[in-house]
Design a protein around this motif. Sequence first.
Motif, PDB file in Angstrom:
ATOM      1  N   GLN A   1      78.759 117.803  90.942  1.00 58.48           N
ATOM      2  CA  GLN A   1      78.740 116.260  90.737  1.00 58.48           C
ATOM      3  C   GLN A   1      79.664 115.621  91.930  1.00 58.48           C
ATOM      4  OE1 GLN A   1      80.563 113.963  87.462  1.00 58.48           O
ATOM      5  NE2 GLN A   1      78.344 113.599  86.982  1.00 58.48           N
TER       6      GLN A   1
ATOM      7  N   THR B   1      75.966 115.190  94.214  1.00 56.86           N
ATOM      8  CA  THR B   1      75.140 114.162  93.288  1.00 56.86           C
ATOM      9  C   THR B   1      76.085 112.822  93.197  1.00 56.86           C
ATOM     10  OG1 THR B   1      75.752 115.129  91.061  1.00 56.86           O
ATOM     11  CG2 THR B   1      73.750 115.879  92.303  1.00 56.86           C
TER      12      THR B   1
ATOM     13  N   GLU C   1      78.237 110.520  90.470  1.00 57.49           N
ATOM     14  CA  GLU C   1      78.097 110.017  89.023  1.00 57.49           C
ATOM     15  C   GLU C   1      76.629 109.316  88.948  1.00 57.49           C
ATOM     16  OE1 GLU C   1      81.277 107.670  87.808  1.00 57.49           O
ATOM     17  OE2 GLU C   1      82.612 109.074  87.765  1.00 57.49           O
ATOM     18  N   ARG C   2      76.233 108.766  90.138  1.00 56.68           N
ATOM     19  CA  ARG C   2      74.815 108.024  89.847  1.00 56.68           C
ATOM     20  C   ARG C   2      73.792 109.083  89.899  1.00 56.68           C
ATOM     21  NH1 ARG C   2      73.847 105.207  94.457  1.00 56.68           N
ATOM     22  NH2 ARG C   2      72.052 104.173  93.309  1.00 56.68           N
ATOM     23  N   GLY C   3      73.880 110.115  90.543  1.00 57.26           N
ATOM     24  CA  GLY C   3      72.617 111.183  90.789  1.00 57.26           C
ATOM     25  C   GLY C   3      72.902 112.095  89.505  1.00 57.26           C
ATOM     26  N   CYS C   4      71.812 113.016  89.656  1.00 51.06           N
ATOM     27  CA  CYS C   4      71.616 113.922  88.641  1.00 51.06           C
ATOM     28  C   CYS C   4      71.251 115.352  89.356  1.00 51.06           C
ATOM     29  CB  CYS C   4      70.684 113.683  87.518  1.00 51.06           C
ATOM     30  SG  CYS C   4      69.046 113.889  88.204  1.00 51.06           S
TER      31      CYS C   4
ATOM     32  N   CYS D   1      67.498 117.712  84.850  1.00 48.99           N
ATOM     33  CA  CYS D   1      68.205 116.929  85.637  1.00 48.99           C
ATOM     34  C   CYS D   1      69.187 115.987  84.734  1.00 48.99           C
ATOM     35  CB  CYS D   1      67.553 115.877  86.566  1.00 48.99           C
ATOM     36  SG  CYS D   1      68.251 115.452  88.158  1.00 48.99           S
ATOM     37  N   THR D   2      70.438 116.298  84.882  1.00 47.80           N
ATOM     38  CA  THR D   2      71.634 115.624  84.100  1.00 47.80           C
ATOM     39  C   THR D   2      72.467 115.264  85.149  1.00 47.80           C
ATOM     40  OG1 THR D   2      73.176 116.103  82.442  1.00 47.80           O
ATOM     41  CG2 THR D   2      72.838 117.906  83.790  1.00 47.80           C
ATOM     42  N   ASN D   3      73.408 114.089  84.723  1.00 54.01           N
ATOM     43  CA  ASN D   3      74.614 113.719  84.984  1.00 54.01           C
ATOM     44  C   ASN D   3      75.809 114.069  84.288  1.00 54.01           C
ATOM     45  OD1 ASN D   3      74.422 111.741  83.024  1.00 54.01           O
ATOM     46  ND2 ASN D   3      74.465 109.725  84.419  1.00 54.01           N
TER      47      ASN D   3
ATOM     48  N   SER E   1      64.563 107.984  93.595  1.00 54.63           N
ATOM     49  CA  SER E   1      65.736 108.757  94.013  1.00 54.63           C
ATOM     50  C   SER E   1      65.279 109.540  95.152  1.00 54.63           C
ATOM     51  CB  SER E   1      65.604 110.004  92.767  1.00 54.63           C
ATOM     52  OG  SER E   1      65.931 109.389  91.639  1.00 54.63           O
TER      53      SER E   1
END
Length: 348
Positions: free
Chosen positions: A99, A103, A105-108, A124-126, A165
């Motif tokens: 992270q 990625t 904080e906005r991505g996953c 897919c998680t942040n 994305s």
Amino acid sequence: MRTAAILLFVLPLIAQDSRFGVHSRLVLVPVTVTDANGRSVDDLDAADFLLLDGSRERKVAVDTIATGVAPIALVIAVQSSGISIPVLEKVRRIGAMIQPLVTGERGCAALVSFAESVEWLQDCTNDADRLQHAFHQLQPGKYKRAVMLDAVDAAIARLGRQPNSRRVLLLISESRDRGSKATLEAVTIAAESADVTMYAATYSLMKTAFTSKAQVGPPPPPPHAQTPSEALGTPSGTPQTKLNPKNIPKEQTADLGAGIGELLRLHKTNTTQALTAVTGGIAFPFTRQKGLEDAIQKLGAELHSQYMLSFVPEDSAPGYHKLEVRVVRAGEFRIRARPGYWSAADPQ
């Protein structure tokens, strides 16, 4: 030269079948630009780029991290064969890096492993804690199976469900497939159609085995009562003499059949190089823990310094279209971008 050879191998296969084209009025082209010394060039704008769609120049829009780009959706696919145990030790330690470095904080990010089958460990998680926990769940599977292309195919399908994305797939694996049902041709078409850029952190099992204390190999057989021959270590089960020499342990003998099989496999298509070249990504070889961590850092640095070119392919014929991106500003630049895209006929 190696990348050109891979494209010459893959692109004719792609051109044979246009059934996988997608209806898209906007083509996205992530572009990495460095100077002659390999440093990122970060002050270009739309006027500095020339994009050719076949032989036709297209008007492009250009976005960067500074001007605003879509968040990153990342799938990390890890080879978890029994022979990969030394590497799994290293991979479990990088979950916390994804992270902050890749990625944001906005991505996953999602995690999938593959040996004899494909296993999803995290969608897919942040949530950085959930992702790090998933990395610690990586477990070795069947000794010499690694269905890389099946895993890539599944990952592309999941990424296709991430709207708005930047879709990225990172393989942490050997460079060649071990027994997938999916084909290289079909997977490259699917990746191009879904706008997925592929990267790879690749390793040699022979080299990484020397960087770990983990035992590698099939599990030992269960213990059993020893025969006299086994107890004394001689063919006859009597004390050792010149005519009754000690047996040579099996693990100290050369497995010629397995060795020849590995040599033949090493001369097959380098799967990761083909996938990264066709989608505009790159492979980062590693052997030790620091090498893998450096690969994650390089991936993050590249994704956060890329230019996102986009254009509308007006009146494009259905099928595969070659792309060429140039920087028209004076200077020496190195450019990496996807070499083409798919276009489909308008629905009737």
